[in-house]
Structure formats: C-alpha cells, structure tokens
Motif scaffolding. Sequence first.
Motif, mmCIF file in Angstrom:
data_model
loop_
_atom_site.group_PDB
_atom_site.id
_atom_site.type_symbol
_atom_site.label_atom_id
_atom_site.label_comp_id
_atom_site.label_asym_id
_atom_site.label_seq_id
_atom_site.Cartn_x
_atom_site.Cartn_y
_atom_site.Cartn_z
ATOM 1 N N GLN A 61 0.862 74.870 4.351
ATOM 2 C CA GLN A 61 0.497 75.757 3.255
ATOM 3 C C GLN A 61 1.027 75.231 1.920
ATOM 4 O OE1 GLN A 61 1.880 79.575 4.640
ATOM 5 N NE2 GLN A 61 0.012 79.904 5.832
ATOM 6 N N ARG A 62 2.247 74.722 1.920
ATOM 7 C CA ARG A 62 2.801 74.150 0.684
ATOM 8 C C ARG A 62 1.958 72.982 0.193
ATOM 9 N NH1 ARG A 62 8.822 74.421 2.709
ATOM 10 N NH2 ARG A 62 9.343 76.504 1.975
ATOM 11 N N LEU A 63 1.492 72.165 1.117
ATOM 12 C CA LEU A 63 0.637 71.036 0.751
ATOM 13 C C LEU A 63 -0.628 71.537 0.053
ATOM 14 C CD1 LEU A 63 -0.127 68.045 0.777
ATOM 15 C CD2 LEU A 63 -0.955 68.365 3.124
ATOM 16 N N VAL A 64 -1.265 72.545 0.614
ATOM 17 C CA VAL A 64 -2.486 73.100 0.009
ATOM 18 C C VAL A 64 -2.164 73.727 -1.347
ATOM 19 C CG1 VAL A 64 -4.323 74.820 0.247
ATOM 20 C CG2 VAL A 64 -3.656 73.413 2.220
ATOM 21 N N TYR A 65 -1.060 74.465 -1.439
ATOM 22 C CA TYR A 65 -0.671 75.070 -2.723
ATOM 23 C C TYR A 65 -0.456 73.993 -3.784
ATOM 24 C CZ TYR A 65 0.279 79.444 -0.156
ATOM 25 O OH TYR A 65 0.185 80.568 0.615
ATOM 26 N N ASN A 66 0.168 72.881 -3.406
ATOM 27 C CA ASN A 66 0.376 71.784 -4.361
ATOM 28 C C ASN A 66 -0.948 71.187 -4.816
ATOM 29 O OD1 ASN A 66 3.172 71.985 -4.424
ATOM 30 N ND2 ASN A 66 3.450 70.535 -2.752
ATOM 31 N N ILE A 67 -1.882 71.019 -3.903
ATOM 32 C CA ILE A 67 -3.193 70.470 -4.244
ATOM 33 C C ILE A 67 -3.931 71.395 -5.210
ATOM 34 C CG2 ILE A 67 -5.472 69.894 -3.301
ATOM 35 C CD1 ILE A 67 -3.909 69.089 -0.678
ATOM 36 N N LEU A 68 -3.770 72.698 -5.017
ATOM 37 C CA LEU A 68 -4.491 73.692 -5.819
ATOM 38 C C LEU A 68 -3.609 74.332 -6.894
ATOM 39 C CD1 LEU A 68 -6.485 75.443 -2.943
ATOM 40 C CD2 LEU A 68 -7.234 73.586 -4.459
ATOM 41 N N ALA A 69 -2.566 73.650 -7.322
ATOM 42 C CA ALA A 69 -1.607 74.209 -8.278
ATOM 43 C C ALA A 69 -2.277 74.703 -9.562
ATOM 44 C CB ALA A 69 -0.529 73.186 -8.607
ATOM 45 N N ASP A 70 -3.214 73.937 -10.106
ATOM 46 C CA ASP A 70 -3.875 74.350 -11.348
ATOM 47 C C ASP A 70 -4.670 75.637 -11.159
ATOM 48 O OD1 ASP A 70 -2.838 72.173 -12.712
ATOM 49 O OD2 ASP A 70 -4.651 70.959 -12.442
ATOM 50 N N GLU A 71 -5.360 75.750 -10.052
ATOM 51 C CA GLU A 71 -6.168 76.946 -9.787
ATOM 52 C C GLU A 71 -5.253 78.160 -9.563
ATOM 53 O OE1 GLU A 71 -8.579 73.605 -9.694
ATOM 54 O OE2 GLU A 71 -6.773 73.918 -8.519
ATOM 55 N N LEU A 72 -4.143 77.952 -8.860
ATOM 56 C CA LEU A 72 -3.219 79.055 -8.587
ATOM 57 C C LEU A 72 -2.473 79.497 -9.843
ATOM 58 C CD1 LEU A 72 -1.914 77.818 -5.139
ATOM 59 C CD2 LEU A 72 -3.305 79.854 -5.560
ATOM 60 N N ALA A 73 -2.341 78.615 -10.806
ATOM 61 C CA ALA A 73 -1.688 78.958 -12.071
ATOM 62 C C ALA A 73 -2.644 79.691 -13.011
ATOM 63 C CB ALA A 73 -1.164 77.701 -12.754
#
Length: 94
Positions: A61-73
């Motif tokens: 999950q952390r890997l996916v969150y890092n990949i999508l950091a801009d979208e999650l921000a």
Amino acid sequence: MSVAARIRTKLTEALAPSALEVIDESHKHKGHMGARPEGETHFHVAVTSEKFAGMMRVARQRLVYNILADELAGPVHALSLETIAPGDPKRSAS
C-alpha cells in the motif's frame, strides 16, 4: 487527462500490472467531506503485480501511495486498495 486515467497510467508504468481496475466510487460519497460535485475524489483500485511478491500488505500500500502521491495530495480524497501478487491466496468475502 482525467484523474482515473492518471492513476491508471502511473500504476501501469510503475508496476507493470497483470490486472488493474480503477473504479471511481465518488457517487457513493456525494455530499460527504472531500467530495466534489464533478466527482473523481474517491477511488477503489485493485492491482495485481509481480512487484508485490514478498511484500507485506502495508508495504504494498505504501508503494502505491508513493506512486500516486500527487493525486493523493490534490484531487483524490479517499483511495481503497487491493494489492495482489500473483499466487497470493484468494480472500473470501465475509
């Protein structure tokens, strides 16, 4: 490019998935905190990738969150994940 398309593109490039579903569930959260009238705020992603082999669920999950950091921000308020490695045991719905 839509938020869903950006999610799909980023995960495809980073994880080379054998299966990927990106589902916009924003309609289920209409009127809730973080929801926007135009949608694309709440997503469910199911991704199967060899890159998850040997990783614990939280690391995946952390890997996916890092990949999508801009979208999650920015535009994405909520993201539910199913991160699967080929050969993982099937989970039964309860």
